[in-house]
Design a protein around this motif. Structure first.
Motif, PDB file in Angstrom:
ATOM      1  N   CYS A  44      -5.916   1.274   5.586  1.00  0.00           N
ATOM      2  CA  CYS A  44      -6.700   1.561   6.664  1.00  0.00           C
ATOM      3  C   CYS A  44      -5.767   1.537   7.766  1.00  0.00           C
ATOM      4  CB  CYS A  44      -7.895   0.700   6.545  1.00  0.00           C
ATOM      5  SG  CYS A  44      -9.081   0.750   5.477  1.00  0.00           S
ATOM      6  N   ILE A  45      -5.917   2.480   8.703  1.00  0.00           N
ATOM      7  CA  ILE A  45      -5.065   2.710   9.792  1.00  0.00           C
ATOM      8  C   ILE A  45      -5.866   2.478  10.957  1.00  0.00           C
ATOM      9  CG2 ILE A  45      -3.390   4.154  11.252  1.00  0.00           C
ATOM     10  CD1 ILE A  45      -3.004   5.642   8.264  1.00  0.00           C
ATOM     11  N   GLY A  84      -9.936  -9.279  12.550  1.00  0.00           N
ATOM     12  CA  GLY A  84      -8.994  -9.178  11.738  1.00  0.00           C
ATOM     13  C   GLY A  84      -8.937  -8.179  10.535  1.00  0.00           C
ATOM     14  N   GLY A  85      -8.061  -8.011   9.665  1.00  0.00           N
ATOM     15  CA  GLY A  85      -7.872  -7.022   8.604  1.00  0.00           C
ATOM     16  C   GLY A  85      -9.182  -7.089   7.418  1.00  0.00           C
ATOM     17  N   LEU A  86      -9.269  -5.989   6.966  1.00  0.00           N
ATOM     18  CA  LEU A  86      -9.980  -5.745   5.942  1.00  0.00           C
ATOM     19  C   LEU A  86      -9.513  -6.359   4.433  1.00  0.00           C
ATOM     20  CD1 LEU A  86     -11.152  -2.170   6.835  1.00  0.00           C
ATOM     21  CD2 LEU A  86     -12.547  -4.248   7.287  1.00  0.00           C
ATOM     22  N   LEU A  87     -10.480  -7.166   3.859  1.00  0.00           N
ATOM     23  CA  LEU A  87      -9.809  -7.386   2.547  1.00  0.00           C
ATOM     24  C   LEU A  87      -9.562  -6.489   1.631  1.00  0.00           C
ATOM     25  CD1 LEU A  87     -12.231 -10.744   2.394  1.00  0.00           C
ATOM     26  CD2 LEU A  87      -9.803 -10.506   2.951  1.00  0.00           C
ATOM     27  N   ALA A  88      -8.849  -6.673   0.854  1.00  0.00           N
ATOM     28  CA  ALA A  88      -8.317  -6.124  -0.438  1.00  0.00           C
ATOM     29  C   ALA A  88      -8.030  -4.283  -0.118  1.00  0.00           C
ATOM     30  CB  ALA A  88      -9.536  -5.619  -1.493  1.00  0.00           C
ATOM     31  N   ARG A  89      -7.285  -4.203   1.372  1.00  0.00           N
ATOM     32  CA  ARG A  89      -6.759  -3.086   1.711  1.00  0.00           C
ATOM     33  C   ARG A  89      -5.508  -3.581   2.618  1.00  0.00           C
ATOM     34  NH1 ARG A  89     -12.812  -1.870   3.211  1.00  0.00           N
ATOM     35  NH2 ARG A  89     -12.861  -4.136   2.617  1.00  0.00           N
ATOM     36  N   GLU A  90      -4.665  -2.461   2.607  1.00  0.00           N
ATOM     37  CA  GLU A  90      -3.523  -2.580   3.393  1.00  0.00           C
ATOM     38  C   GLU A  90      -3.890  -2.160   4.650  1.00  0.00           C
ATOM     39  OE1 GLU A  90       1.049  -1.233   3.109  1.00  0.00           O
ATOM     40  OE2 GLU A  90      -0.208  -0.643   1.516  1.00  0.00           O
ATOM     41  N   ASN A  91      -3.639  -3.109   5.698  1.00  0.00           N
ATOM     42  CA  ASN A  91      -3.919  -2.915   6.899  1.00  0.00           C
ATOM     43  C   ASN A  91      -3.023  -2.303   7.802  1.00  0.00           C
ATOM     44  OD1 ASN A  91      -6.994  -3.791   7.152  1.00  0.00           O
ATOM     45  ND2 ASN A  91      -6.193  -5.516   6.118  1.00  0.00           N
ATOM     46  N   SER A 127       1.585   5.342  -2.830  1.00  0.00           N
ATOM     47  CA  SER A 127       0.802   6.188  -3.775  1.00  0.00           C
ATOM     48  C   SER A 127      -0.689   6.041  -3.319  1.00  0.00           C
ATOM     49  CB  SER A 127       0.983   5.504  -5.199  1.00  0.00           C
ATOM     50  OG  SER A 127       0.905   3.962  -4.908  1.00  0.00           O
ATOM     51  N   LYS A 128      -1.003   5.039  -2.288  1.00  0.00           N
ATOM     52  CA  LYS A 128      -2.246   4.796  -2.063  1.00  0.00           C
ATOM     53  C   LYS A 128      -2.852   6.030  -1.039  1.00  0.00           C
ATOM     54  CE  LYS A 128      -1.603  -0.287  -2.008  1.00  0.00           C
ATOM     55  NZ  LYS A 128      -1.661  -1.343  -1.303  1.00  0.00           N
ATOM     56  N   GLU A 129      -4.094   6.076  -1.196  1.00  0.00           N
ATOM     57  CA  GLU A 129      -4.786   6.804  -0.103  1.00  0.00           C
ATOM     58  C   GLU A 129      -4.950   6.117   1.314  1.00  0.00           C
ATOM     59  OE1 GLU A 129      -8.037   9.809  -1.244  1.00  0.00           O
ATOM     60  OE2 GLU A 129      -8.479   7.886  -2.122  1.00  0.00           O
ATOM     61  N   SER A 130      -4.849   7.200   2.547  1.00  0.00           N
ATOM     62  CA  SER A 130      -4.852   6.477   3.613  1.00  0.00           C
ATOM     63  C   SER A 130      -5.899   6.833   4.363  1.00  0.00           C
ATOM     64  CB  SER A 130      -3.427   7.018   4.515  1.00  0.00           C
ATOM     65  OG  SER A 130      -2.296   6.371   3.715  1.00  0.00           O
ATOM     66  N   PHE A 131      -6.727   6.116   5.126  1.00  0.00           N
ATOM     67  CA  PHE A 131      -7.710   6.401   5.943  1.00  0.00           C
ATOM     68  C   PHE A 131      -7.565   5.829   7.429  1.00  0.00           C
ATOM     69  CE2 PHE A 131      -9.133   5.814   1.513  1.00  0.00           C
ATOM     70  CZ  PHE A 131      -9.927   7.078   1.488  1.00  0.00           C
ATOM     71  N   VAL A 132      -7.834   6.721   8.365  1.00  0.00           N
ATOM     72  CA  VAL A 132      -7.772   6.479   9.591  1.00  0.00           C
ATOM     73  C   VAL A 132      -9.142   6.083   9.992  1.00  0.00           C
ATOM     74  CG1 VAL A 132      -7.378   7.292  12.084  1.00  0.00           C
ATOM     75  CG2 VAL A 132      -6.171   8.214  10.059  1.00  0.00           C
ATOM     76  N   ILE A 133      -9.437   4.769  10.667  1.00  0.00           N
ATOM     77  CA  ILE A 133     -10.765   4.241  10.637  1.00  0.00           C
ATOM     78  C   ILE A 133     -11.020   3.730  12.219  1.00  0.00           C
ATOM     79  CG2 ILE A 133     -10.412   3.106   8.533  1.00  0.00           C
ATOM     80  CD1 ILE A 133     -10.413   0.517   9.718  1.00  0.00           C
ATOM     81  N   GLY A 134     -10.164   4.354  12.939  1.00  0.00           N
ATOM     82  CA  GLY A 134     -10.651   4.256  14.368  1.00  0.00           C
ATOM     83  C   GLY A 134      -9.691   3.323  15.391  1.00  0.00           C
ATOM     84  N   GLY A 135      -9.871   3.235  16.631  1.00  0.00           N
ATOM     85  CA  GLY A 135     -10.930   4.224  17.438  1.00  0.00           C
ATOM     86  C   GLY A 135     -10.614   5.328  17.731  1.00  0.00           C
ATOM     87  N   GLU A 136     -11.017   5.947  18.820  1.00  0.00           N
ATOM     88  CA  GLU A 136     -11.379   7.237  19.326  1.00  0.00           C
ATOM     89  C   GLU A 136      -9.514   7.621  19.343  1.00  0.00           C
ATOM     90  OE1 GLU A 136     -12.809   9.891  23.037  1.00  0.00           O
ATOM     91  OE2 GLU A 136     -13.007   7.762  22.994  1.00  0.00           O
ATOM     92  N   LYS A 137      -8.818   6.900  20.251  1.00  0.00           N
ATOM     93  CA  LYS A 137      -7.347   7.373  20.357  1.00  0.00           C
ATOM     94  C   LYS A 137      -6.589   7.572  19.269  1.00  0.00           C
ATOM     95  CE  LYS A 137      -7.403   5.673  25.127  1.00  0.00           C
ATOM     96  NZ  LYS A 137      -7.280   4.603  25.970  1.00  0.00           N
ATOM     97  N   ILE A 138      -6.732   6.608  18.332  1.00  0.00           N
ATOM     98  CA  ILE A 138      -5.986   6.601  16.891  1.00  0.00           C
ATOM     99  C   ILE A 138      -6.544   7.775  16.270  1.00  0.00           C
ATOM    100  CG2 ILE A 138      -5.648   5.383  14.870  1.00  0.00           C
ATOM    101  CD1 ILE A 138      -4.478   3.979  17.705  1.00  0.00           C
ATOM    102  N   VAL A 139      -7.658   8.166  16.137  1.00  0.00           N
ATOM    103  CA  VAL A 139      -7.675   9.381  15.609  1.00  0.00           C
ATOM    104  C   VAL A 139      -7.330  10.417  16.073  1.00  0.00           C
ATOM    105  CG1 VAL A 139      -9.947  10.701  14.944  1.00  0.00           C
ATOM    106  CG2 VAL A 139     -10.318   8.360  14.678  1.00  0.00           C
ATOM    107  N   GLU A 140      -7.424  10.512  17.572  1.00  0.00           N
ATOM    108  CA  GLU A 140      -6.598  11.865  18.350  1.00  0.00           C
ATOM    109  C   GLU A 140      -5.057  11.750  17.906  1.00  0.00           C
ATOM    110  OE1 GLU A 140      -7.217  11.121  22.227  1.00  0.00           O
ATOM    111  OE2 GLU A 140      -9.560  11.585  22.115  1.00  0.00           O
TER     112      GLU A 140
END
Length: 160
Positions: free
Chosen positions: A39-40, A51-58, A89-102
């Motif tokens: 999670c990015i 803080g970070g999300l459990l069971a995910r690479e933050n 090898s993991k999937e990557s998810f952009v979870i916010g905020g607005e500027k990070i998505v941009e």
């Protein structure tokens, strides 16, 4: 990379550092989708979650190169984040905020959007995939209702 966020009818995602809606089944969907993956997020999103999300690479992107966290990795250069996730090898998810998505939008090929049938006052917004000809809908769920709020999951993919 993929984007995963919930939006209202105006593509609003937050107000004063908080999510606009808290829909339990959507939070479960988010967790199931991102579990054991990357999670990015930006510093503000990280701090707003406590803080970070459990069971995910933050992964946290911060302008401050001295910013440290105990439950993830901090980068101050977006190119370093892209390089890091490319070798995973993991999937990557952009979870916010607005500027990070941009920042990461050019590197994303999919967006998983919870479209909420409602409007609230917002101060942060997501890229409008419906009005971007480089993106198309390739999957859409049924409409669900929870606590009087209707929503659906819409998946977009980059076409160009």
């Amino acid at each position: 990379m993929k984007i995963i966020l919930a939006v209202d009818k105006n593509w609003g995602i937050g107000k004063d550092g908080k999510m606009l809606y808290h829909i339990a089944s959507d939070l479960k969907h988010f967790k199931a989708t991102t579990l054991n993956n990357i999670c990015i997020m930006g510093r503000k999103t990280y701090e707003s979650m406590g803080g970070g999300l459990l069971a995910r690479e933050n992964i946290v992107l911060s302008k401050n190169p001295k910013y440290k966290i105990s439950d993830g990795v901090v980068f101050s250069n977006p190119a370093d984040v892209v390089s890091y996730v490319k070798i995973s090898s993991k999937e990557s998810f952009v979870i916010g905020g607005e500027k990070i998505v941009e920042i990461f939008l050019p590197f994303c090929d999919e967006a998983i959007i919870t479209k909420i049938n409602g409007k609230k006052e917002a101060d942060t917004f997501l890229h409008n995939f419906d009005s971007d000809e480089d993106w198309e809908i390739y999957d859409k769920s049924d409409t669900f209702t929870e606590d009087g709020v209707s929503f659906e999951y819409v998946r977009y993919r980059r076409v160009k």
